[in-house]
Design a protein around this motif. Structure first.
Motif, PDB file in Angstrom:
ATOM      1  N   GLN A 193      -0.616   3.543  -5.344  1.00 16.69           N
ATOM      2  CA  GLN A 193      -2.169   3.794  -4.888  1.00 16.69           C
ATOM      3  C   GLN A 193      -2.574   2.851  -5.942  1.00 16.69           C
ATOM      4  O   GLN A 193      -2.456   2.645  -7.042  1.00 16.69           O
ATOM      5  CB  GLN A 193      -2.214   5.306  -5.642  1.00 16.69           C
ATOM      6  CG  GLN A 193      -3.871   5.772  -5.228  1.00 16.69           C
ATOM      7  CD  GLN A 193      -3.648   7.053  -4.480  1.00 16.69           C
ATOM      8  OE1 GLN A 193      -2.548   7.675  -4.283  1.00 16.69           O
ATOM      9  NE2 GLN A 193      -4.812   7.500  -4.261  1.00 16.69           N
ATOM     10  N   TYR A 194      -3.734   2.292  -5.554  1.00 11.59           N
ATOM     11  CA  TYR A 194      -4.528   1.164  -6.228  1.00 11.59           C
ATOM     12  C   TYR A 194      -5.771   1.519  -6.587  1.00 11.59           C
ATOM     13  O   TYR A 194      -6.580   2.493  -5.882  1.00 11.59           O
ATOM     14  CB  TYR A 194      -4.501  -0.084  -5.563  1.00 11.59           C
ATOM     15  CG  TYR A 194      -3.245  -0.801  -5.441  1.00 11.59           C
ATOM     16  CD1 TYR A 194      -2.572  -0.801  -4.041  1.00 11.59           C
ATOM     17  CD2 TYR A 194      -2.413  -1.178  -6.418  1.00 11.59           C
ATOM     18  CE1 TYR A 194      -1.239  -0.965  -3.784  1.00 11.59           C
ATOM     19  CE2 TYR A 194      -1.059  -1.725  -6.437  1.00 11.59           C
ATOM     20  CZ  TYR A 194      -0.561  -1.796  -4.863  1.00 11.59           C
ATOM     21  OH  TYR A 194       0.808  -2.005  -4.731  1.00 11.59           O
ATOM     22  N   LEU A 198       0.659  -1.267   0.117  1.00 17.36           N
ATOM     23  CA  LEU A 198       0.113   0.068  -0.033  1.00 17.36           C
ATOM     24  C   LEU A 198       0.889   1.207   0.004  1.00 17.36           C
ATOM     25  O   LEU A 198       0.431   2.273  -0.387  1.00 17.36           O
ATOM     26  CB  LEU A 198      -1.046  -0.174   1.227  1.00 17.36           C
ATOM     27  CG  LEU A 198      -1.919  -0.821   1.060  1.00 17.36           C
ATOM     28  CD1 LEU A 198      -2.953  -0.690   2.346  1.00 17.36           C
ATOM     29  CD2 LEU A 198      -3.136  -0.787   0.196  1.00 17.36           C
ATOM     30  N   SER A 244      -9.586   3.231  -0.283  1.00 16.21           N
ATOM     31  CA  SER A 244      -9.520   2.203  -0.939  1.00 16.21           C
ATOM     32  C   SER A 244     -10.543   1.666  -1.782  1.00 16.21           C
ATOM     33  O   SER A 244     -10.800   0.950  -2.485  1.00 16.21           O
ATOM     34  CB  SER A 244      -8.781   1.195   0.046  1.00 16.21           C
ATOM     35  OG  SER A 244      -9.931   1.215   1.055  1.00 16.21           O
ATOM     36  N   GLU A 301      -4.295   7.261   4.252  1.00 14.82           N
ATOM     37  CA  GLU A 301      -4.968   7.863   3.206  1.00 14.82           C
ATOM     38  C   GLU A 301      -5.044   6.917   2.427  1.00 14.82           C
ATOM     39  O   GLU A 301      -6.286   6.667   1.513  1.00 14.82           O
ATOM     40  CB  GLU A 301      -3.793   8.772   2.625  1.00 14.82           C
ATOM     41  CG  GLU A 301      -4.516   9.895   1.631  1.00 14.82           C
ATOM     42  CD  GLU A 301      -5.461  10.331   2.139  1.00 14.82           C
ATOM     43  OE1 GLU A 301      -5.738  10.758   3.287  1.00 14.82           O
ATOM     44  OE2 GLU A 301      -6.342  10.639   1.217  1.00 14.82           O
ATOM     45  N   ARG A 302      -4.466   5.698   1.980  1.00 11.50           N
ATOM     46  CA  ARG A 302      -4.458   4.845   0.825  1.00 11.50           C
ATOM     47  C   ARG A 302      -5.703   3.815   1.587  1.00 11.50           C
ATOM     48  O   ARG A 302      -6.572   3.501   0.363  1.00 11.50           O
ATOM     49  CB  ARG A 302      -3.202   3.938   0.850  1.00 11.50           C
ATOM     50  CG  ARG A 302      -2.129   4.763   0.256  1.00 11.50           C
ATOM     51  CD  ARG A 302      -1.871   4.673  -1.160  1.00 11.50           C
ATOM     52  NE  ARG A 302      -1.277   5.740  -1.892  1.00 11.50           N
ATOM     53  CZ  ARG A 302       0.096   5.625  -2.203  1.00 11.50           C
ATOM     54  NH1 ARG A 302       0.619   4.580  -1.431  1.00 11.50           N
ATOM     55  NH2 ARG A 302       0.584   6.811  -2.568  1.00 11.50           N
ATOM     56  N   ASN A 315      -7.710  -2.705  -4.701  1.00 12.53           N
ATOM     57  CA  ASN A 315      -7.671  -2.664  -3.463  1.00 12.53           C
ATOM     58  C   ASN A 315      -8.673  -3.836  -3.073  1.00 12.53           C
ATOM     59  O   ASN A 315      -8.313  -4.599  -1.985  1.00 12.53           O
ATOM     60  CB  ASN A 315      -8.117  -1.374  -2.793  1.00 12.53           C
ATOM     61  CG  ASN A 315      -7.186  -0.288  -2.643  1.00 12.53           C
ATOM     62  OD1 ASN A 315      -6.051  -0.733  -2.231  1.00 12.53           O
ATOM     63  ND2 ASN A 315      -7.500   0.646  -3.275  1.00 12.53           N
TER      64      ASN A 315
END
Ligand SMILES: O=C(NC1CCCCC1)[C@H]([C@@H]1CCCCO1)n1c(-c2ccc(Cl)cc2)nc2cc(F)c(Cl)cc21
Length: 233
Positions: free
Chosen positions: A38-39, A34, A116, A111-112, A44
């Protein structure tokens, strides 16, 4: 005093639990993944289902090493695993989130996860729980025993002999209580605060199926194991 001392038998129990806990870690470090990228919500969701599937397999191995667990009724063993898998996943996620790392890494990680694909209304309860776990600065023995206590919860659905489960859980609670006094002598109510997190964990886990169903994407795919363990699909 004798009452507070961890006796030889409890030390052996703790060693068995901690060794099993350390042996059965998630192979792939999801935090590192992660932090790297960024996904999309789809990626995610796939990452979560892969990690959670692997964690359930790890949890089964860990549970088999809890002294006394394999002596329980076979169907009760399944009921305990099924009943605790979601809580164990959130507890593990909280422990991963609370690992010692530079502040900017924790911020990126938060944040991620926030972005997500999980709807915003679940973020507050989830991060309140993660932060309340982080504030406890649990040592790994406490983390391992707390996970065992979560699994050995007598009032899971379909448990036929809750007393047998309660006896095992009480043994774990005894060790944890002594450990908390030894590890956190300044904090009188540390043990009580620790157990209070299990109540928060159960509440958070109630949101779980809704969080997955409302993940910002279409066509949520689960693995067969997760369909078994999570009440989804
Ligand atoms: O994969 C995750 N957790 C695994 C599960 C098996 C044990 C190891 C940790 C998830 C995924 C990661 C991809 C983005 C969405 O969250 N995750 C969750 C989470 C768990 C339940 C739901 Cl329903 C939603 C999010 N909270 C996390 C906090 C974290 F710090 C990190 Cl690293 C990952 C976290």
């Amino acid at each position: 005093s004798k009452k507070l001392e961890i006796n030889r038998e409890q030390r052996a129990l703790m060693k068995a639990i901690v060794d099993a806990y350390n042996r059965h870690q998630i192979p792939e470090d999801v935090a590192k993944k992660l932090l790297q990228d960024q996904y999309s919500p789809e990626e995610n969701f796939l990452l979560l289902t892969e990690m959670a599937t692997s964690q359930v397999q790890v949890l089964v191995e860990f549970t088999k090493n809890i002294p006394g667990f394999l002596s329980l009724d076979r169907e009760d063993q399944i009921a305990l695993l099924k009943g605790s898998a979601v809580e164990a996943m959130f507890l593990r996620s909280a422990q991963v989130f609370s690992r010692k790392m530079p502040t900017e890494h924790t911020d990126v990680l938060e944040e991620r996860v926030r972005k997500s694909g999980i709807p915003d209304e679940f973020m507050t309860p989830m991060f309140n729980f993660y932060k309340s776990i982080g504030e406890l600065h649990m040592v790994q023995e406490e983390q391992a025993i707390l996970t065992a206590i979560t699994i050995l919860t007598p009032d899971r659905p379909y448990v036929k002999d809750p007393q047998a489960v309660e006896r095992l859980q009480e043994t774990m609670l005894d060790v944890l209580r002594k450990l908390c006094v030894l590890q956190h002598p300044q904090e009188q109510q540390y043990f009580a605060r620790l157990l209070g997190r299990l109540t928060e964990l159960r509440t958070l886990s109630h949101y779980h199926s809704e969080m997955l169903a409302s993940w910002r994407m279409n066509d949520h795919k689960f693995t067969p194991l997760l369909c078994e363990i999570w009440d989804v699909q």
